[in-house]
Write a protein that holds these residues in place. Structure first.
Motif, PDB file in Angstrom:
ATOM      1  N   PRO A 137       1.607 -12.122 -13.539  1.00  0.00           N
ATOM      2  CA  PRO A 137       1.089 -12.752 -12.331  1.00  0.00           C
ATOM      3  C   PRO A 137       2.133 -12.751 -11.211  1.00  0.00           C
ATOM      4  CG  PRO A 137       0.704 -14.133 -14.250  1.00  0.00           C
ATOM      5  CD  PRO A 137       1.633 -13.038 -14.677  1.00  0.00           C
ATOM      6  N   TYR A 138       1.659 -12.719  -9.984  1.00  0.00           N
ATOM      7  CA  TYR A 138       2.535 -12.843  -8.827  1.00  0.00           C
ATOM      8  C   TYR A 138       2.916 -14.311  -8.698  1.00  0.00           C
ATOM      9  CZ  TYR A 138       3.950 -12.788  -3.882  1.00  0.00           C
ATOM     10  OH  TYR A 138       4.637 -12.932  -2.699  1.00  0.00           O
ATOM     11  N   GLU A 139       4.194 -14.600  -8.689  1.00  0.00           N
ATOM     12  CA  GLU A 139       4.648 -16.000  -8.710  1.00  0.00           C
ATOM     13  C   GLU A 139       4.275 -16.780  -7.456  1.00  0.00           C
ATOM     14  OE1 GLU A 139       9.254 -15.616  -7.149  1.00  0.00           O
ATOM     15  OE2 GLU A 139       8.870 -15.612  -9.308  1.00  0.00           O
ATOM     16  N   ASN A 140       4.007 -16.096  -6.352  1.00  0.00           N
ATOM     17  CA  ASN A 140       3.616 -16.779  -5.117  1.00  0.00           C
ATOM     18  C   ASN A 140       2.132 -16.612  -4.809  1.00  0.00           C
ATOM     19  OD1 ASN A 140       6.143 -17.901  -4.458  1.00  0.00           O
ATOM     20  ND2 ASN A 140       6.820 -15.930  -3.656  1.00  0.00           N
ATOM     21  N   ASN A 141       1.328 -16.424  -5.854  1.00  0.00           N
ATOM     22  CA  ASN A 141      -0.116 -16.314  -5.653  1.00  0.00           C
ATOM     23  C   ASN A 141      -0.621 -17.564  -4.944  1.00  0.00           C
ATOM     24  OD1 ASN A 141      -2.824 -15.458  -5.920  1.00  0.00           O
ATOM     25  ND2 ASN A 141      -3.026 -16.608  -7.827  1.00  0.00           N
ATOM     26  N   THR A 142      -1.394 -17.371  -3.882  1.00  0.00           N
ATOM     27  CA  THR A 142      -1.842 -18.500  -3.068  1.00  0.00           C
ATOM     28  C   THR A 142      -3.168 -19.091  -3.532  1.00  0.00           C
ATOM     29  OG1 THR A 142      -2.939 -17.009  -1.503  1.00  0.00           O
ATOM     30  CG2 THR A 142      -0.653 -17.621  -1.024  1.00  0.00           C
ATOM     31  N   ILE A 145      -8.440  -5.613 -12.716  1.00  0.00           N
ATOM     32  CA  ILE A 145      -7.432  -6.401 -12.004  1.00  0.00           C
ATOM     33  C   ILE A 145      -6.593  -5.453 -11.151  1.00  0.00           C
ATOM     34  CG2 ILE A 145      -5.343  -7.804 -12.356  1.00  0.00           C
ATOM     35  CD1 ILE A 145      -6.765  -8.884 -14.902  1.00  0.00           C
ATOM     36  N   GLY A 146      -6.348  -5.839  -9.902  1.00  0.00           N
ATOM     37  CA  GLY A 146      -5.530  -5.026  -9.008  1.00  0.00           C
ATOM     38  C   GLY A 146      -4.054  -5.360  -9.196  1.00  0.00           C
ATOM     39  N   VAL A 147      -3.245  -4.348  -9.485  1.00  0.00           N
ATOM     40  CA  VAL A 147      -1.813  -4.569  -9.704  1.00  0.00           C
ATOM     41  C   VAL A 147      -0.974  -3.669  -8.804  1.00  0.00           C
ATOM     42  CG1 VAL A 147      -2.136  -5.312 -12.100  1.00  0.00           C
ATOM     43  CG2 VAL A 147      -1.587  -2.945 -11.628  1.00  0.00           C
ATOM     44  N   TRP A 148       0.174  -4.173  -8.464  1.00  0.00           N
ATOM     45  CA  TRP A 148       1.165  -3.460  -7.650  1.00  0.00           C
ATOM     46  C   TRP A 148       2.456  -3.458  -8.453  1.00  0.00           C
ATOM     47  CZ3 TRP A 148       5.684  -5.159  -5.015  1.00  0.00           C
ATOM     48  CH2 TRP A 148       6.162  -4.309  -4.002  1.00  0.00           C
ATOM     49  N   HIS A 149       2.868  -2.309  -8.906  1.00  0.00           N
ATOM     50  CA  HIS A 149       4.077  -2.183  -9.734  1.00  0.00           C
ATOM     51  C   HIS A 149       4.082  -3.220 -10.858  1.00  0.00           C
ATOM     52  CE1 HIS A 149       5.529   0.767  -6.894  1.00  0.00           C
ATOM     53  NE2 HIS A 149       5.294  -0.075  -5.910  1.00  0.00           N
ATOM     54  N   ASP A 150       2.947  -3.287 -11.571  1.00  0.00           N
ATOM     55  CA  ASP A 150       2.747  -4.158 -12.742  1.00  0.00           C
ATOM     56  C   ASP A 150       2.729  -5.649 -12.428  1.00  0.00           C
ATOM     57  OD1 ASP A 150       2.453  -1.928 -14.428  1.00  0.00           O
ATOM     58  OD2 ASP A 150       4.620  -1.789 -14.702  1.00  0.00           O
ATOM     59  N   GLU A 151       2.566  -5.996 -11.164  1.00  0.00           N
ATOM     60  CA  GLU A 151       2.426  -7.400 -10.758  1.00  0.00           C
ATOM     61  C   GLU A 151       1.026  -7.583 -10.181  1.00  0.00           C
ATOM     62  OE1 GLU A 151       5.669 -10.189  -8.970  1.00  0.00           O
ATOM     63  OE2 GLU A 151       4.804  -8.994  -7.354  1.00  0.00           O
ATOM     64  N   ILE A 152       0.333  -8.639 -10.596  1.00  0.00           N
ATOM     65  CA  ILE A 152      -1.046  -8.849 -10.168  1.00  0.00           C
ATOM     66  C   ILE A 152      -1.102  -9.144  -8.671  1.00  0.00           C
ATOM     67  CG2 ILE A 152      -3.103 -10.300 -10.439  1.00  0.00           C
ATOM     68  CD1 ILE A 152      -2.158 -10.776 -13.349  1.00  0.00           C
ATOM     69  N   ASP A 157      -0.190   0.631  -6.018  1.00  0.00           N
ATOM     70  CA  ASP A 157       1.201   0.979  -5.733  1.00  0.00           C
ATOM     71  C   ASP A 157       1.383   1.694  -4.400  1.00  0.00           C
ATOM     72  OD1 ASP A 157       1.689  -0.124  -8.211  1.00  0.00           O
ATOM     73  OD2 ASP A 157       2.020   1.783  -9.222  1.00  0.00           O
ATOM     74  N   ASN A 158       0.285   2.191  -3.825  1.00  0.00           N
ATOM     75  CA  ASN A 158       0.373   2.865  -2.521  1.00  0.00           C
ATOM     76  C   ASN A 158       0.607   1.886  -1.376  1.00  0.00           C
ATOM     77  OD1 ASN A 158      -2.359   1.997  -3.136  1.00  0.00           O
ATOM     78  ND2 ASN A 158      -2.945   2.933  -1.196  1.00  0.00           N
ATOM     79  N   LEU A 159       0.415   0.597  -1.614  1.00  0.00           N
ATOM     80  CA  LEU A 159       0.627  -0.413  -0.574  1.00  0.00           C
ATOM     81  C   LEU A 159       2.109  -0.714  -0.413  1.00  0.00           C
ATOM     82  CD1 LEU A 159      -2.150  -3.008  -1.531  1.00  0.00           C
ATOM     83  CD2 LEU A 159      -2.304  -1.145   0.139  1.00  0.00           C
ATOM     84  N   THR A 160       2.488  -1.051   0.811  1.00  0.00           N
ATOM     85  CA  THR A 160       3.856  -1.553   1.009  1.00  0.00           C
ATOM     86  C   THR A 160       3.909  -2.977   0.471  1.00  0.00           C
ATOM     87  OG1 THR A 160       3.416  -2.528   3.179  1.00  0.00           O
ATOM     88  CG2 THR A 160       4.104  -0.174   3.139  1.00  0.00           C
ATOM     89  N   ASP A 161       5.086  -3.525   0.344  1.00  0.00           N
ATOM     90  CA  ASP A 161       5.228  -4.907  -0.115  1.00  0.00           C
ATOM     91  C   ASP A 161       4.493  -5.860   0.825  1.00  0.00           C
ATOM     92  OD1 ASP A 161       6.220  -7.000  -1.785  1.00  0.00           O
ATOM     93  OD2 ASP A 161       7.815  -7.373  -0.326  1.00  0.00           O
ATOM     94  N   ALA A 187      -0.343  -9.284   2.003  1.00  0.00           N
ATOM     95  CA  ALA A 187      -1.467  -9.551   2.909  1.00  0.00           C
ATOM     96  C   ALA A 187      -2.795  -9.313   2.190  1.00  0.00           C
ATOM     97  CB  ALA A 187      -1.361  -8.675   4.148  1.00  0.00           C
ATOM     98  N   TYR A 188      -2.890  -8.226   1.426  1.00  0.00           N
ATOM     99  CA  TYR A 188      -4.134  -7.912   0.725  1.00  0.00           C
ATOM    100  C   TYR A 188      -4.516  -9.002  -0.259  1.00  0.00           C
ATOM    101  CZ  TYR A 188      -7.649  -5.646  -2.125  1.00  0.00           C
ATOM    102  OH  TYR A 188      -8.804  -5.370  -2.796  1.00  0.00           O
ATOM    103  N   SER A 189      -3.551  -9.565  -0.929  1.00  0.00           N
ATOM    104  CA  SER A 189      -3.822 -10.644  -1.874  1.00  0.00           C
ATOM    105  C   SER A 189      -4.511 -11.812  -1.165  1.00  0.00           C
ATOM    106  CB  SER A 189      -2.518 -11.115  -2.525  1.00  0.00           C
ATOM    107  OG  SER A 189      -2.772 -12.176  -3.399  1.00  0.00           O
ATOM    108  N   ILE A 190      -4.029 -12.165  -0.009  1.00  0.00           N
ATOM    109  CA  ILE A 190      -4.605 -13.265   0.766  1.00  0.00           C
ATOM    110  C   ILE A 190      -5.975 -12.864   1.317  1.00  0.00           C
ATOM    111  CG2 ILE A 190      -4.313 -14.695   2.835  1.00  0.00           C
ATOM    112  CD1 ILE A 190      -1.210 -14.368   2.308  1.00  0.00           C
ATOM    113  N   VAL A 191      -6.040 -11.680   1.935  1.00  0.00           N
ATOM    114  CA  VAL A 191      -7.281 -11.210   2.548  1.00  0.00           C
ATOM    115  C   VAL A 191      -8.384 -11.059   1.494  1.00  0.00           C
ATOM    116  CG1 VAL A 191      -8.347  -9.226   3.702  1.00  0.00           C
ATOM    117  CG2 VAL A 191      -6.150 -10.107   4.507  1.00  0.00           C
TER     118      VAL A 191
END
Length: 129
Positions: free
Chosen positions: A13-18, A42-49, A73-77, A82-86
């Motif tokens: 999980p992403y530790e700062n998931n909102t 589940i959508g993951v970015w470099h193995d982080e949700i 992984d194609n997304l920037t950090d 932003a995508y997580s929030i949106v």
């Protein structure tokens, strides 16, 4: 989009998931998975949700060892954050057509929707989020 199956312990999980997920909601997600199957990777970015924290928790509690994911992984950090929030907010931005919803629910004779937070008594009542 390519769906890939991975060991559930290979992502985290992403530790700062909102988004907050109550125990009640996790139970609802578990019930949905048990009734209808796990139909949403589940959508993951470099193995982080990035999106799917509630599903991830439900799947862990249900004892799943392998789960479907899509890699973002194609997304920037910055885009990933932003995508997580949106993504989470956009699911809140629509409403039900209650007349159609009432019609559809009327047709359901063998499924108790209350386990998903949908109360039916003299019409459909959805929980306020």
């Amino acid at each position: 989009m390519q769906i890939e199956y991975v060991d559930i312990d290979s992502i985290k999980p992403y530790e700062n998931n909102t988004r907050l997920h109550s125990a009640e909601q996790i139970e609802q997600i578990k019930s949905s998975i048990q009734e209808f199957g796990n139909n949403d990777p589940i959508g993951v970015w470099h193995d982080e949700i990035v999106e799917g924290h509630g599903r991830y928790q439900a799947l862990k509690e249900l004892g799943y060892k392998e789960i479907p994911i899509i890699r973002l992984d194609n997304l920037t950090d910055e885009q990933r954050k932003a995508y997580s929030i949106v993504h989470n907010k956009l699911t809140d931005n629509s409403e039900f057509d209650f007349s159609k919803l009432d019609e559809e629910v009327e047709k359901l004779k063998n499924l108790d929707l209350s386990q998903y937070g949908i109360e039916i008594e003299g019409g459909v009542h959805l929980p306020i989020i």
